[in-house]
Design a protein around this motif. Structure first.
Motif, short mmCIF file in Angstrom:
data_model
loop_
_atom_site.label_atom_id
_atom_site.label_comp_id
_atom_site.label_asym_id
_atom_site.label_seq_id
_atom_site.Cartn_x
_atom_site.Cartn_y
_atom_site.Cartn_z
N PHE A 1 0.83 -1.20 0.00
CA PHE A 1 0.00 0.00 0.00
C PHE A 1 0.87 1.26 0.00
N MET A 2 0.23 2.38 -0.35
CA MET A 2 0.90 3.68 -0.22
C MET A 2 1.42 3.80 1.22
N LYS B 1 7.89 1.16 0.39
CA LYS B 1 8.48 0.48 -0.77
C LYS B 1 9.72 1.21 -1.29
N PHE C 1 -3.29 12.37 -13.13
CA PHE C 1 -4.67 12.04 -12.71
C PHE C 1 -5.61 13.20 -13.06
N PHE D 1 -3.69 6.77 -16.29
CA PHE D 1 -2.54 6.46 -15.43
C PHE D 1 -2.35 4.95 -15.33
N GLU E 1 0.90 2.66 -16.25
CA GLU E 1 1.55 1.75 -15.30
C GLU E 1 1.87 0.42 -15.98
N LEU F 1 6.71 -0.94 -6.96
CA LEU F 1 5.53 -0.64 -7.78
C LEU F 1 4.66 0.40 -7.08
N GLY G 1 1.14 1.61 -5.43
CA GLY G 1 0.23 0.85 -4.57
C GLY G 1 -0.89 0.15 -5.32
N GLY G 2 -1.27 0.69 -6.49
CA GLY G 2 -2.40 0.11 -7.21
C GLY G 2 -1.97 -0.84 -8.32
N ARG H 1 -0.92 12.12 -3.23
CA ARG H 1 -1.61 10.90 -3.68
C ARG H 1 -3.07 11.21 -3.97
N PRO H 2 -3.41 11.25 -5.25
CA PRO H 2 -4.76 11.65 -5.66
C PRO H 2 -5.86 10.84 -4.97
N LEU H 3 -5.61 9.55 -4.72
CA LEU H 3 -6.68 8.71 -4.14
C LEU H 3 -7.00 9.08 -2.69
N ARG I 1 -7.57 -4.42 -1.15
CA ARG I 1 -6.26 -4.71 -1.74
C ARG I 1 -5.43 -5.78 -1.03
#
Ligand code: S3P
Length: 172
Positions: A9-10, A14, A48, A56, A60, A78, A80-81, A118-120, A137
């Motif tokens: 996850f964000m 990572k 985004f 986006f 990816e 990677l 998060g999504g 982070r747009p989300l 997730r």
């Protein structure tokens, strides 16, 4: 085996852990989000805002294919999504082995609160959004990963020790 792939996850660390791992094993490190931003010449938030999430997500996949398809062995973190698309999970399987850095919702929230990149998470209730996204997730990350490393109640040094152990027993 070609690449070591870090997923999670964000805010799961990572990029930070990937950089440390890269120093430890003298392997190149690529952060996929940074790579996309360089390639596009604009930030993830701008991508985004200007072209939407679907655009986006296709970027990816394109970049994942490029990075994992190359022969240069490396560590890749990677977005998060990224593992959510079946096509991406297939590329991951072909490209190396994946380590899932598992963070719990409260810790993720503490690390991410106030984040504007982070747009989300630019929503009224980011804590709720994080819990919802993690609920969806985590099973996907677990299914996609060859190794699951729980970060719960561990210091960065302890997490690094575990990561190093995984990589030592799985040289690329
Ligand atoms: C996303 C995570 C971000 C970035 C984008 C979307 C996601 O990467 O790719 O904002 O869907 O979880 P990080 O996990 O590196 O923050």
């Amino acid at each position: 085996m070609k690449h070591i792939i870090l997923i999670g996850f964000m805010g799961s660390g990572k990029s930070t852990l990937g950089k440390k791992l890269s120093g430890e094993f003298e392997l190149p490190f690529v952060d996929m989000d940074e790579y996309i931003e360089r390639k596009e010449g604009r930030t993830i938030s701008t991508i985004f805002a200007e072209d939407g999430e679907a655009y986006f997500r296709s970027l990816e996949t394109e970049v994942l294919e490029e990075l994992l398809g190359s022969d240069e062995k490396k560590i890749v973190s990677l977005g998060g999504g990224t593992p959510l698309r079946a096509e991406n999970r297939e590329l991951m399987k072909q490209g190396g082995y994946s380590i899932f850095l598992k963070v719990d919702p409260e810790e993720a929230y503490n690390r991410l609160k106030g984040d504007t990149h982070r747009p989300l998470l630019q929503v009224e209730n980011p804590r709720e959004r994080i819990c919802d996204l993690l609920g969806i997730r985590n099973p996907v990350y677990e299914g996609a990963a060859d190794y699951v490393l729980s970060e719960q109640k561990k210091s960065v040094d302890e997490i690094m020790t575990e990561l190093i152990k995984i990589v030592r027993s799985n040289p690329i």
